[in-house]
Design a protein around this motif. Structure first.
Motif, PDB file in Angstrom:
ATOM      1  N   SER A 147       1.218  -1.402  -0.321  1.00 25.19           N
ATOM      2  CA  SER A 147      -0.145  -0.290  -0.006  1.00 25.19           C
ATOM      3  C   SER A 147       0.544   1.461   0.012  1.00 25.19           C
ATOM      4  CB  SER A 147      -0.876  -0.067   1.534  1.00 25.19           C
ATOM      5  OG  SER A 147      -2.332  -0.961   1.486  1.00 25.19           O
ATOM      6  N   LEU A 148       1.652   1.020   0.666  1.00 25.93           N
ATOM      7  CA  LEU A 148       3.047   2.555   0.834  1.00 25.93           C
ATOM      8  C   LEU A 148       3.102   2.268  -0.112  1.00 25.93           C
ATOM      9  CD1 LEU A 148       4.320   4.767   2.707  1.00 25.93           C
ATOM     10  CD2 LEU A 148       5.912   2.925   2.517  1.00 25.93           C
ATOM     11  N   ALA A 149       4.353   1.427  -1.078  1.00 30.92           N
ATOM     12  CA  ALA A 149       4.598   1.813  -2.335  1.00 30.92           C
ATOM     13  C   ALA A 149       3.408   2.662  -3.549  1.00 30.92           C
ATOM     14  CB  ALA A 149       5.530   0.656  -2.320  1.00 30.92           C
ATOM     15  N   GLU A 150       2.313   1.564  -3.430  1.00 32.97           N
ATOM     16  CA  GLU A 150       1.218   2.233  -4.085  1.00 32.97           C
ATOM     17  C   GLU A 150       0.856   3.314  -3.934  1.00 32.97           C
ATOM     18  OE1 GLU A 150      -1.185  -0.687  -4.374  1.00 32.97           O
ATOM     19  OE2 GLU A 150       0.005  -2.454  -4.757  1.00 32.97           O
ATOM     20  N   GLU A 151       0.867   3.977  -3.112  1.00 27.79           N
ATOM     21  CA  GLU A 151       0.079   4.981  -2.764  1.00 27.79           C
ATOM     22  C   GLU A 151       1.569   5.825  -3.659  1.00 27.79           C
ATOM     23  OE1 GLU A 151      -2.043   5.203   0.604  1.00 27.79           O
ATOM     24  OE2 GLU A 151      -2.754   3.806   0.334  1.00 27.79           O
ATOM     25  N   PRO A 200      -1.562   9.363   3.742  1.00 26.41           N
ATOM     26  CA  PRO A 200      -2.723   7.600   3.163  1.00 26.41           C
ATOM     27  C   PRO A 200      -2.784   7.060   4.134  1.00 26.41           C
ATOM     28  CG  PRO A 200      -1.110   8.589   5.430  1.00 26.41           C
ATOM     29  CD  PRO A 200      -1.031  10.060   4.895  1.00 26.41           C
ATOM     30  N   SER A 201      -3.665   5.825   3.650  1.00 25.43           N
ATOM     31  CA  SER A 201      -4.632   4.741   4.005  1.00 25.43           C
ATOM     32  C   SER A 201      -3.907   4.338   4.945  1.00 25.43           C
ATOM     33  CB  SER A 201      -4.992   3.296   2.995  1.00 25.43           C
ATOM     34  OG  SER A 201      -3.550   3.037   3.064  1.00 25.43           O
ATOM     35  N   ARG A 202      -4.538   3.751   6.030  1.00 23.82           N
ATOM     36  CA  ARG A 202      -4.328   3.099   7.733  1.00 23.82           C
ATOM     37  C   ARG A 202      -3.150   2.015   7.142  1.00 23.82           C
ATOM     38  NH1 ARG A 202      -9.109   1.515  10.711  1.00 23.82           N
ATOM     39  NH2 ARG A 202     -10.701   3.605   9.736  1.00 23.82           N
ATOM     40  N   LYS A 203      -3.256   1.395   6.035  1.00 25.12           N
ATOM     41  CA  LYS A 203      -2.072   0.344   6.092  1.00 25.12           C
ATOM     42  C   LYS A 203      -0.598   0.864   5.515  1.00 25.12           C
ATOM     43  CE  LYS A 203      -5.144  -3.141   4.367  1.00 25.12           C
ATOM     44  NZ  LYS A 203      -5.590  -4.488   3.358  1.00 25.12           N
ATOM     45  N   ALA A 204      -0.927   2.261   4.408  1.00 27.46           N
ATOM     46  CA  ALA A 204       0.308   2.675   3.839  1.00 27.46           C
ATOM     47  C   ALA A 204       0.737   3.802   5.118  1.00 27.46           C
ATOM     48  CB  ALA A 204      -0.334   3.998   2.428  1.00 27.46           C
ATOM     49  N   TYR A 205      -0.136   4.130   6.566  1.00 28.92           N
ATOM     50  CA  TYR A 205       0.639   4.350   7.070  1.00 28.92           C
ATOM     51  C   TYR A 205       1.853   3.347   8.037  1.00 28.92           C
ATOM     52  CZ  TYR A 205       0.935   8.064  10.679  1.00 28.92           C
ATOM     53  OH  TYR A 205       1.733   9.063  11.393  1.00 28.92           O
ATOM     54  N   VAL A 206       0.796   3.053   7.871  1.00 29.94           N
ATOM     55  CA  VAL A 206       1.833   1.842   9.094  1.00 29.94           C
ATOM     56  C   VAL A 206       2.531   0.879   7.948  1.00 29.94           C
ATOM     57  CG1 VAL A 206       1.757  -0.715   9.722  1.00 29.94           C
ATOM     58  CG2 VAL A 206      -0.421   0.398  10.384  1.00 29.94           C
ATOM     59  N   GLY A 207       2.634   0.319   6.762  1.00 32.31           N
ATOM     60  CA  GLY A 207       3.972   0.884   6.136  1.00 32.31           C
ATOM     61  C   GLY A 207       5.075   1.504   6.107  1.00 32.31           C
ATOM     62  N   MET A 208       4.830   2.731   6.205  1.00 28.21           N
ATOM     63  CA  MET A 208       5.393   3.387   6.365  1.00 28.21           C
ATOM     64  C   MET A 208       6.644   3.511   7.837  1.00 28.21           C
ATOM     65  SD  MET A 208       5.192   7.846   6.442  1.00 28.21           S
ATOM     66  CE  MET A 208       4.852   8.122   4.993  1.00 28.21           C
ATOM     67  N   SER A 209       5.805   2.943   8.569  1.00 25.24           N
ATOM     68  CA  SER A 209       6.453   2.409  10.710  1.00 25.24           C
ATOM     69  C   SER A 209       7.740   1.780   9.858  1.00 25.24           C
ATOM     70  CB  SER A 209       5.715   2.652  11.048  1.00 25.24           C
ATOM     71  OG  SER A 209       5.157   0.964  11.417  1.00 25.24           O
ATOM     72  N   LEU A 210       6.939   0.019   9.137  1.00 24.83           N
ATOM     73  CA  LEU A 210       8.107  -1.046   8.563  1.00 24.83           C
ATOM     74  C   LEU A 210       9.262  -0.317   7.426  1.00 24.83           C
ATOM     75  CD1 LEU A 210       4.863  -2.913   7.417  1.00 24.83           C
ATOM     76  CD2 LEU A 210       6.496  -3.114   9.599  1.00 24.83           C
ATOM     77  N   PHE A 211       9.134   1.474   6.729  1.00 31.49           N
ATOM     78  CA  PHE A 211      10.113   1.354   5.942  1.00 31.49           C
ATOM     79  C   PHE A 211      10.902   2.249   7.040  1.00 31.49           C
ATOM     80  CE2 PHE A 211      11.390   4.850   3.669  1.00 31.49           C
ATOM     81  CZ  PHE A 211      12.253   4.308   2.857  1.00 31.49           C
ATOM     82  N   TYR A 212      10.046   3.031   7.840  1.00 37.91           N
ATOM     83  CA  TYR A 212      11.107   3.324   8.871  1.00 37.91           C
ATOM     84  C   TYR A 212      12.586   2.340   9.877  1.00 37.91           C
ATOM     85  CZ  TYR A 212       8.417   7.967   9.186  1.00 37.91           C
ATOM     86  OH  TYR A 212       8.014   9.209   8.484  1.00 37.91           O
ATOM     87  N   ALA A 213      11.651   0.858  10.086  1.00 33.85           N
ATOM     88  CA  ALA A 213      12.295   0.361  10.595  1.00 33.85           C
ATOM     89  C   ALA A 213      13.461  -0.788  10.540  1.00 33.85           C
ATOM     90  CB  ALA A 213      11.841  -1.081  10.983  1.00 33.85           C
ATOM     91  N   GLU A 214      13.232  -0.824   8.629  1.00 25.35           N
ATOM     92  CA  GLU A 214      13.407  -1.952   7.824  1.00 25.35           C
ATOM     93  C   GLU A 214      14.404  -0.815   6.893  1.00 25.35           C
ATOM     94  OE1 GLU A 214       9.817  -4.748   7.240  1.00 25.35           O
ATOM     95  OE2 GLU A 214       9.934  -4.009   5.689  1.00 25.35           O
ATOM     96  N   ASP A 215      14.392   0.155   6.746  1.00 30.27           N
ATOM     97  CA  ASP A 215      15.880   1.294   5.855  1.00 30.27           C
ATOM     98  C   ASP A 215      17.083   1.316   6.541  1.00 30.27           C
ATOM     99  OD1 ASP A 215      15.767   2.703   2.900  1.00 30.27           O
ATOM    100  OD2 ASP A 215      16.146   4.030   4.645  1.00 30.27           O
ATOM    101  N   GLU A 216      17.804   1.079   6.527  1.00 29.64           N
ATOM    102  CA  GLU A 216      19.297   1.713   7.662  1.00 29.64           C
ATOM    103  C   GLU A 216      18.957   3.131   7.318  1.00 29.64           C
ATOM    104  OE1 GLU A 216      23.960   1.118   6.807  1.00 29.64           O
ATOM    105  OE2 GLU A 216      22.503  -0.955   6.316  1.00 29.64           O
ATOM    106  N   ALA A 217      18.881   3.485   6.091  1.00 28.93           N
ATOM    107  CA  ALA A 217      19.096   4.959   6.588  1.00 28.93           C
ATOM    108  C   ALA A 217      17.646   5.406   7.033  1.00 28.93           C
ATOM    109  CB  ALA A 217      19.235   5.641   4.949  1.00 28.93           C
TER     110      ALA A 217
END
Length: 135
Positions: free
Chosen positions: A12-16, A78-95
């Protein structure tokens, strides 16, 4: 929340974001300097609560997450899922992890948990009135 839910959130994050980037000429409407300033102020506030023992679901933390969401909405809503996806991105992206954890070594996990609570309570609604002025 299992892996399939998290995968949906990442998708959802990537698509939105991709759709928004195309539709806004790479978010040219966003005052990035202001956004980074506002996030800096916000992350320092969250860190103070984190050091004080607050929990992700506490009302004052959820109010701060609302401000985070409002800042995100300067780019797109963002949708709810995309917003959660953003938190996952924060955790998974090294930078992104390094950036957030430069404020506090537990900020990524804490913010991720708080965003998940926020999303469960109804994120995806328009930003609160006057968000840009108050953030």
């Amino acid at each position: 929340m299992g892996n399939s839910y998290e995968d949906e959130c990442r998708r959802s994050l990537a698509e939105e974001q991709a759709k928004s980037l195309v539709g806004t000429n790479d978010w040219e409407h966003v005052d990035r300097e202001r956004v980074h300033h506002d996030w800096d102020v916000l992350y320092r506030e969250i860190t103070a609560f984190l050091d004080g023992g607050s929990l992700p679901g506490d009302q004052q933390i959820q109010e701060l997450v609302r401000r985070h969401f409002d800042i995100v909405c300067r780019f797109y809503t963002p949708s709810r899922k995309a917003y959660v996806g953003m938190s996952l991105f924060y955790a998974e992206d090294e930078a992104m992890r390094a950036f957030h954890d430069s404020y506090h070594p537990g900020l990524v996990e804490f913010l991720g948990a708080a965003i998940k609570v926020f999303a469960e309570q109804g994120a995806g609604s328009p930003p609160s009135a006057g968000a840009e002025a108050s953030a």
